[in-house]
Design an enzyme around this catalytic site. Structure first.
Site, mmCIF file in Angstrom:
data_model
loop_
_atom_site.group_PDB
_atom_site.id
_atom_site.type_symbol
_atom_site.label_atom_id
_atom_site.label_comp_id
_atom_site.label_asym_id
_atom_site.label_seq_id
_atom_site.Cartn_x
_atom_site.Cartn_y
_atom_site.Cartn_z
ATOM 1 N N MET A 186 30.898 38.806 39.373
ATOM 2 C CA MET A 186 29.996 39.667 39.543
ATOM 3 C C MET A 186 29.032 38.968 38.764
ATOM 4 O O MET A 186 28.361 40.289 38.049
ATOM 5 C CB MET A 186 30.201 41.110 39.478
ATOM 6 N N ARG A 187 29.273 38.120 37.754
ATOM 7 C CA ARG A 187 28.574 37.428 36.797
ATOM 8 C C ARG A 187 27.554 36.252 36.761
ATOM 9 O O ARG A 187 28.419 34.956 37.737
ATOM 10 C CB ARG A 187 29.090 37.742 35.323
ATOM 11 N N SER A 192 31.260 30.823 53.154
ATOM 12 C CA SER A 192 30.920 29.594 52.882
ATOM 13 C C SER A 192 31.513 28.921 51.111
ATOM 14 O O SER A 192 31.094 29.642 50.394
ATOM 15 C CB SER A 192 29.488 29.355 52.888
ATOM 16 N N LEU A 239 26.527 32.843 36.104
ATOM 17 C CA LEU A 239 26.784 31.869 35.226
ATOM 18 C C LEU A 239 25.652 31.143 34.388
ATOM 19 O O LEU A 239 24.537 29.957 35.082
ATOM 20 C CB LEU A 239 27.590 30.979 35.152
ATOM 21 N N ARG A 252 24.760 36.077 27.233
ATOM 22 C CA ARG A 252 25.035 34.981 28.538
ATOM 23 C C ARG A 252 25.672 34.253 28.177
ATOM 24 O O ARG A 252 26.608 33.531 27.970
ATOM 25 C CB ARG A 252 24.022 34.805 29.513
ATOM 26 N N HIS A 264 30.196 32.269 49.400
ATOM 27 C CA HIS A 264 29.982 33.502 49.351
ATOM 28 C C HIS A 264 29.895 33.845 50.812
ATOM 29 O O HIS A 264 30.104 33.588 52.012
ATOM 30 C CB HIS A 264 28.316 33.040 49.492
ATOM 31 N N GLY A 291 40.138 41.253 44.148
ATOM 32 C CA GLY A 291 40.894 39.830 44.065
ATOM 33 C C GLY A 291 41.886 39.837 45.233
ATOM 34 O O GLY A 291 42.780 39.263 45.153
ATOM 35 N N ASP A 331 23.912 30.070 44.397
ATOM 36 C CA ASP A 331 24.486 29.929 45.583
ATOM 37 C C ASP A 331 23.665 28.836 46.546
ATOM 38 O O ASP A 331 23.600 28.935 48.093
ATOM 39 C CB ASP A 331 24.002 31.367 46.768
ATOM 40 N N ASN A 379 32.641 28.114 44.495
ATOM 41 C CA ASN A 379 32.222 30.379 44.266
ATOM 42 C C ASN A 379 32.871 30.077 46.411
ATOM 43 O O ASN A 379 32.771 29.462 47.163
ATOM 44 C CB ASN A 379 31.163 30.094 44.520
HETATM 45 C C1 GRF Z 1 34.154 38.549 48.923
HETATM 46 O O1 GRF Z 1 33.425 39.016 49.417
HETATM 47 C C2 GRF Z 1 33.402 37.184 48.507
HETATM 48 O O2 GRF Z 1 33.007 36.377 49.421
HETATM 49 C C3 GRF Z 1 32.411 37.541 47.273
HETATM 50 O O3 GRF Z 1 32.903 38.629 46.436
HETATM 51 C C4 GRF Z 1 33.822 38.722 47.744
HETATM 52 C C5 GRF Z 1 35.083 39.053 46.328
HETATM 53 O O4 GRF Z 1 36.187 40.223 46.964
HETATM 54 N N1 GRF Z 1 31.772 36.174 46.725
HETATM 55 P P1 GRF Z 1 37.748 40.112 46.831
HETATM 56 O O5 GRF Z 1 37.673 41.017 44.717
HETATM 57 O O6 GRF Z 1 38.350 38.760 46.601
HETATM 58 O O7 GRF Z 1 38.636 41.090 46.866
#
Ligand code: GRF
Length: 202
Positions: free
Chosen positions: A92-93, A138, A95, A67, A111, A18, A147, A109
């Site tokens: 990390m899922r 991005s 959607l 899902r 990335h 986070g 993405d 999001n």
């Molecule tokens: C980040 O690198 C973001 O780009 C990717 O996941 C990571 C999340 O890191 N989607 P955090 O949980 O905000 O520390």
């Protein structure tokens, strides 16, 4: 008050540490307020960051659910909380299409690459293998294809010959923490909208 000056209620979805959530919490202003943080992982460190800021949190485990069932549970919680914008921050899922369509134009999001380059996983390893001179981050609208949504904002960083994936990830994260709140503010103040598959600025 014009509609763009009304504070938007934002929910953040996380799975891990986070860092981006922490930056989004710190950057709150009259344009947005974080009203809920949902994690699919119990004990995710990001939950403590939300708790310390007195933001309500919810853990919705995905294990043993389809899902669609998992997404429906999240959707119900987001609607019940009155979320107007949903921000993915290390969530990390993947959607479901139904969830993504239900939040079209309101779901973003971040990335860790200069999209459309290096979608998917193992981004920093692949960037280093390809001997790229530049990488970055991005912020994009989420569409059903992974993405692939229209980009709202990007920031670049140099890639050094000596970089390990972790060193590059750390450098990219530094710019993520500035970029994500700025991009969210553009959306929260209606300065960017998703229109006909494009990020349109006004
Ligand atoms: C980040 O690198 C973001 O780009 C990717 O996941 C990571 C999340 O890191 N989607 P955090 O949980 O905000 O520390």
């Amino acid at each position: 008050m014009t509609p763009s000056s009304v504070e938007k209620s934002v929910a953040v979805l996380i799975s891990g540490r986070g860092n981006n959530l922490g930056a989004l919490i710190a950057a709150q202003d009259s344009s947005y307020k974080i009203i809920l943080v949902i994690s699919n992982v119990e004990g995710a460190a990001g939950l403590d960051k939300a708790g310390s800021a007195n933001i309500p949190t919810l853990v919705i485990p995905h294990n043993g659910k389809t899902r669609e069932a998992f997404d429906a549970e999240m959707d119900a919680a987001l609607r019940a909380a009155g979320a107007q914008i949903v921000v993915l921050a290390g969530f990390m899922r993947i959607l479901s299409d139904g969830f993504v369509r239900g939040w079209e134009g309101k779901l973003i999001n971040i990335h860790p690459s200069l999209l459309p380059a290096y979608r998917g996983t193992r981004v920093h390893e692949r960037v280093i293998e390809a001997k790229e001179a530049l990488s970055g981050a991005s912020v994009h609208f989420v569409v059903p294809e992974l993405d692939a949504g229209p980009v709202i904002a990007q920031a670049s960083v140099p890639v050094h010959a000596s970089d390990t994936p972790q060193a590059l990830a750390d450098r990219v994260l530094e710019v993520e923490l500035k970029l994500y709140p700025e991009a969210l503010k553009l959306l929260a103040t209606d300065k960017v909208k998703l229109q006909n598959g494009l990020a349109v600025f006004s």
